[in-house]
Enzyme design. Structure first.
Site, mmCIF file in Angstrom:
data_model
loop_
_atom_site.group_PDB
_atom_site.id
_atom_site.type_symbol
_atom_site.label_atom_id
_atom_site.label_comp_id
_atom_site.label_asym_id
_atom_site.label_seq_id
_atom_site.Cartn_x
_atom_site.Cartn_y
_atom_site.Cartn_z
ATOM 1 N N ASP A 198 0.934 -1.048 -0.050
ATOM 2 C CA ASP A 198 -0.106 0.027 0.101
ATOM 3 C C ASP A 198 0.804 1.191 0.099
ATOM 4 O O ASP A 198 1.910 1.327 0.043
ATOM 5 C CB ASP A 198 -1.079 0.070 1.193
ATOM 6 C CG ASP A 198 -0.210 -0.350 2.351
ATOM 7 O OD1 ASP A 198 0.928 -0.160 2.694
ATOM 8 O OD2 ASP A 198 -0.920 -1.093 3.385
ATOM 9 N N ASN A 224 -8.199 -3.709 14.287
ATOM 10 C CA ASN A 224 -9.365 -4.153 13.915
ATOM 11 C C ASN A 224 -9.557 -5.185 12.791
ATOM 12 O O ASN A 224 -10.310 -5.360 12.336
ATOM 13 C CB ASN A 224 -10.095 -3.080 13.359
ATOM 14 C CG ASN A 224 -9.349 -2.273 12.107
ATOM 15 O OD1 ASN A 224 -8.574 -3.033 11.664
ATOM 16 N ND2 ASN A 224 -9.734 -1.188 11.589
ATOM 17 N N GLU A 234 -9.912 -2.491 5.060
ATOM 18 C CA GLU A 234 -10.543 -2.345 6.498
ATOM 19 C C GLU A 234 -11.898 -3.062 6.384
ATOM 20 O O GLU A 234 -12.420 -3.478 5.532
ATOM 21 C CB GLU A 234 -10.949 -0.559 6.637
ATOM 22 C CG GLU A 234 -9.882 0.264 6.396
ATOM 23 C CD GLU A 234 -8.977 0.588 7.900
ATOM 24 O OE1 GLU A 234 -9.383 -0.330 8.589
ATOM 25 O OE2 GLU A 234 -8.018 1.235 8.033
ATOM 26 N N HIS A 276 -7.424 -5.403 10.345
ATOM 27 C CA HIS A 276 -7.295 -5.132 8.837
ATOM 28 C C HIS A 276 -5.965 -5.537 8.248
ATOM 29 O O HIS A 276 -5.079 -5.684 9.107
ATOM 30 C CB HIS A 276 -7.423 -3.779 8.472
ATOM 31 C CG HIS A 276 -6.180 -2.934 8.961
ATOM 32 N ND1 HIS A 276 -6.351 -1.868 10.197
ATOM 33 C CD2 HIS A 276 -4.959 -2.763 8.740
ATOM 34 C CE1 HIS A 276 -4.899 -1.421 10.127
ATOM 35 N NE2 HIS A 276 -4.231 -1.871 9.394
#
Length: 243
Positions: free
Chosen positions: A67, A136, A143, A138
């Site tokens: 990314d 979380n 996400e 990811h």
């Protein structure tokens, strides 16, 4: 899936680096999918040491990164291109023309994503994909949501991810709100996946990812469906998992 339990972060970094080093030794012209963030820093330090000791040769290695922040160029001190140069590429004999990161300066999201998908395909796909895991669940910047995003896409970062990353910037306001990231299909097409996790803050996410239902609400849970996954995690990250 194989889970390697390590004592602490340093032990984790050594174990994970040995897996990547083995991939390079077995296939010197391999394609590595690389990750950024705090989790892989120690691993990259170990790879640099192995190179300096004459045990690794990166000259034929190709890399594609997961990314990049949208809006940040390679010279920005918080870009992921700069991160890779600082933590790995500047210290080994890799050919930087064979290292690829999404183009954060491309304002046309569709073009940036399509070009990166084509780049991954043109290098023959990823032999080993390195992943961290967010609090979380990811992976990359995929996400939690209602569906798994397939290919490279532009994502609006959640507040929890912005909070986690603001320590790298002067203030929260400076954290980019969008990023380009490989999608779940890109990740799952890697021939081997290496997931690393350290610290008590990752314990719940790791448990949900490895032993919970496969759901886009925990993006890392999709790894349960991959045929070759190695998880390297320290005692704190594994503390909620009944071995």
């Amino acid at each position: 899936m194989i889970i390697y339990k390590t004592k602490d972060y340093q032990d984790l970094s050594r174990r994970a680096a040995s897996i990547i080093a083995a991939q390079i030794i077995i296939k010197p012209d391999c394609v590595l999918g690389l990750a950024t963030g705090s989790s892989p820093v120690g691993l990259y330090q170990q790879l640099v040491l192995q190179y300096q000791n004459g045990d690794l040769d990166f000259s034929k290695v190709t890399s594609v990164n997961l990314d990049e922040y949208k809006g940040l160029g390679p010279d920005h001190d918080q870009s992921y291109r700069r991160f890779m140069d600082t933590n790995l590429f500047d210290h080994v004999n890799i050919d930087k023309t064979h290292t690829f990161v999404p183009n954060g300066l491309e304002e046309d999201s569709s073009r940036a994503c399509e070009e990166y998908n084509q780049k991954i395909e043109s290098v023959g796909g990823v032999d080993l994909q390195l992943l961290g895991i967010g609090n979380n669940g990811h992976i990359g910047f995929n996400e939690p949501g209602e569906a798994f995003e397939c290919d490279t896409h532009c994502v609006e970062l959640t507040q929890s991810t912005i909070e986690a990353n603001k320590r790298f910037f002067e203030s929260e306001a400076d954290v980019p709100r969008y990023a380009y990231t490989m999608g779940i299909r890109n990740i799952m097409q890697a021939r081997k996946i290496l997931l690393i996790a350290s610290g008590r803050a990752k314990a719940q996410a790791l448990k949900d990812a490895l032993y919970g239902p496969v759901t886009p609400h925990v993006p890392a849970s999709i790894l349960q469906l991959h045929k070759d996954v190695a998880v390297v995690a320290d005692e704190e990250a594994l503390e909620l998992i009944d071995r």
